[in-house]
Design an enzyme around this catalytic site. Structure first.
Site, PDB file in Angstrom:
ATOM      1  N   PHE A   1       0.822  -1.214   0.000  1.00 54.37           N
ATOM      2  CA  PHE A   1       0.000   0.000   0.000  1.00 54.37           C
ATOM      3  C   PHE A   1       0.853   1.259   0.000  1.00 54.37           C
ATOM      4  CE2 PHE A   1      -0.402   2.643   3.842  1.00 54.37           C
ATOM      5  CZ  PHE A   1       0.423   1.982   4.733  1.00 54.37           C
ATOM      6  N   LYS A   2       2.101   1.129   0.455  1.00 52.89           N
ATOM      7  CA  LYS A   2       2.948   2.315   0.557  1.00 52.89           C
ATOM      8  C   LYS A   2       3.233   2.944  -0.813  1.00 52.89           C
ATOM      9  CE  LYS A   2       4.872   1.353   5.052  1.00 52.89           C
ATOM     10  NZ  LYS A   2       4.324   0.044   5.431  1.00 52.89           N
ATOM     11  N   ASP A   3       3.075   2.158  -1.880  1.00 48.58           N
ATOM     12  CA  ASP A   3       3.244   2.737  -3.217  1.00 48.58           C
ATOM     13  C   ASP A   3       2.262   3.885  -3.471  1.00 48.58           C
ATOM     14  OD1 ASP A   3       5.291   1.023  -4.197  1.00 48.58           O
ATOM     15  OD2 ASP A   3       3.819  -0.533  -4.636  1.00 48.58           O
TER      16      ASP A   3
END
Ligand SMILES: *Cc1c(COP(=O)(O)O)cnc(C)c1O
Length: 468
Positions: free
Chosen positions: A108-110
């Site tokens: 999700f950090k993308d």
């Protein structure tokens, strides 16, 4: 929009200054002077594409960037996602899964770090400046940050990970990036050691200024901002399907950055009735929300390593609001926490927004197995913690949206352990096995790390000739 530090010192900054500064110079975290209420805009935003919605939300906070430039940054960031909806929502049994893992590193950090990389490039280009990013990672931040800035002209990135404590895939995702602006450092210590060293170097203002340090850790306000968008997007999808007025979100939580974005979305007027703080055995937050006592423990390695955290950096933002926006009281709390390792802070009894629970290894495994056997859907172990804890907070009329924070192929060992089958695959992961890698092993010592960073910057790499 102006931004100020939770610790109350320094003058307010613009959005661009805030993003380039990262951690406030007094050691605090930045917050916007106000959170805009968008309740009356929800209906007109409801059917927008992800990028259109992102523009509407972000322009409220990034008001020193022209809309056309902001749109270009957003389009470039979300154009690399492998799903046309960017963050699709799927119904799985009793729950809605918000899939946040379609970016280049499958985490999700993308969503935040693709945006931040493009934002940095825009700001640095405008100011004709350069930046040296210093980041600590428990696994996923590092690779997502590296993919956000690899190969960029004005940026170098130094990423500290706890050596041997990130998954094989996570490590390869970082160390197989050989661009000469990327430096991977394996530290002999825990994630908290990595995070503390980064914090200390940021607090050394002389070092910070001299080497133009920038931050991509979840303390950077742009990360919170990018994450706010998908709470809206997911709420609209589920409301479309169910007609529900209120929604609940369950968030696998480590540094409290992702769930804090949900809190901001709620403050903006999104009808969120509960935010479920889901932790693994590293349950400082779960204990806090259930007892009012915030006390540091030791870090326990688990199947969900990106949540193996005790010092929760973004929690300071929430505590600031809990203090009644009082930087003096907040500073007292932080000092007490530092000296005694524990602090009791009563919650406002009217605040029933946050609820919390702990999903341990056994529950993680059982949940992965259950969702695979019953629904043929594979949860990664972080997502499984969120789904397991969510099951304690279900309501018949209020849909539960569980944030899926990583693709299961990143954590194949856990999937095999849970299902007995080798079924979690993704081409981006398979490709990694054959790539050459590069990293530096360093002691968990601030001076050793500082010296490494200094020497690499001064040795230059491709930005050495001053011809930026
Ligand atoms: C970083 C991460 C988390 C925790 O998010 P926070 O914003 O730190 O609370 C959860 N799951 C995965 C897969 C992550 O990479």
């Amino acid at each position: 929009m102006q931004y100020f530090s939770t610790r109350g010192e320094g003058s307010p900054l613009s959005f661009k200054e805030t993003i380039l500064t990262g951690l406030a110079r007094d050691g605090g975290l930045f917050l916007p002077e106000s959170i805009p209420d968008v309740s009356d805009k929800l209906d007109s935003w409801r059917y927008m594409t992800y990028s259109d919605l992102a523009l509407e939300i972000m322009r409220l906070y990034a008001d020193d960037i022209p809309d056309s430039a902001l749109r270009a940054i957003i389009d470039k960031s979300y154009g690399v996602f492998r799903h046309e909806e960017v963050t699709p929502v799927v119904e799985v049994g009793p729950i809605y899964i918000l899939e946040l893992f379609h970016g280049p590193t499958l985490a999700f950090k993308d969503v935040a770090l693709q945006f931040l990389g493009n934002l940095f490039e825009y700001c640095l280009e405008e100011n004709k400046e350069e930046m040296n990013i210093l980041a600590a990672t428990s696994g996923d931040t590092g690779s997502a940050a590296i993919y956000g800035v690899r190969g960029r002209e004005r940026i170098r990135i130094f990423v500290l990970h706890p050596n041997g404590r990130v998954s094989d895939v996570q490590e390869r995702q970082m160390t197989s990036v050989l661009d000469d602006n990327v430096f991977n450092i394996g530290l002999t210590g825990t994630f908290d050691d990595c995070q503390n060293i980064v914090k200390e170097l940021f607090c050394d203002l002389e070092f910070r200024d001299k080497y133009k340090l920038g931050s991509v850790n979840s303390i950077n306000w742009a990360r919170v901002l990018a994450q706010v968008v998908y709470y809206f997007y997911a709420a609209f999808r589920v409301q479309e399907k169910t007609g529900a007025k209120q929604l609940r979100f369950s968030v696998p939580t480590g540094n409290f950055g992702d769930i804090f974005a949900g809190y901001v979305a709620r403050q903006m007027g999104l009808p969120v009735d509960k935010l479920v703080v889901a932790t693994n055995e590293n349950d400082i937050l779960s204990r806090y929300f259930n007892t009012g006592v915030y006390s540091l423990g030791a870090v326990t390695p688990t199947l969900s390593p990106s949540m193996d955290i005790q010092v929760v950096s973004n929690f300071e933002r929430y505590l600031y609001y809990l203090s009644g926006n009082d930087p003096v009281l907040l500073k007292q709390w932080m000092a007490e926490l530092r000296s005694s390792g524990s602090i009791e802070i009563k919650r406002d009894p009217k605040d029933e927004l946050f609820v919390a629970g702990r999903g341990d290894t056994e529950m993680t495994i059982a949940t992965i197995r259950e969702y695979w056997e019953k629904y043929a859907y594979l949860l990664d172990p972080h997502t499984a913690v969120g789904v397991a804890v969510a099951s304690q907070f279900m309501h018949p009329d209020i849909p539960m949206i569980a944030l899926a924070t990583a693709h299961p192929a990143k954590f194949n060992d856990a999937i095999i352990q849970a299902t007995g089958e080798d079924i979690a695959h993704h081409e981006l992961v398979e490709e990694l096995a054959d790539l050459p890698t590069q990293k530096e092993l360093l002691a968990a010592d601030r001076d050793v790390v500082a010296e490494f960073v200094r020497s690499r910057i001064e040795a230059g790499g491709k930005n050495a000739n001053g011809d930026l």
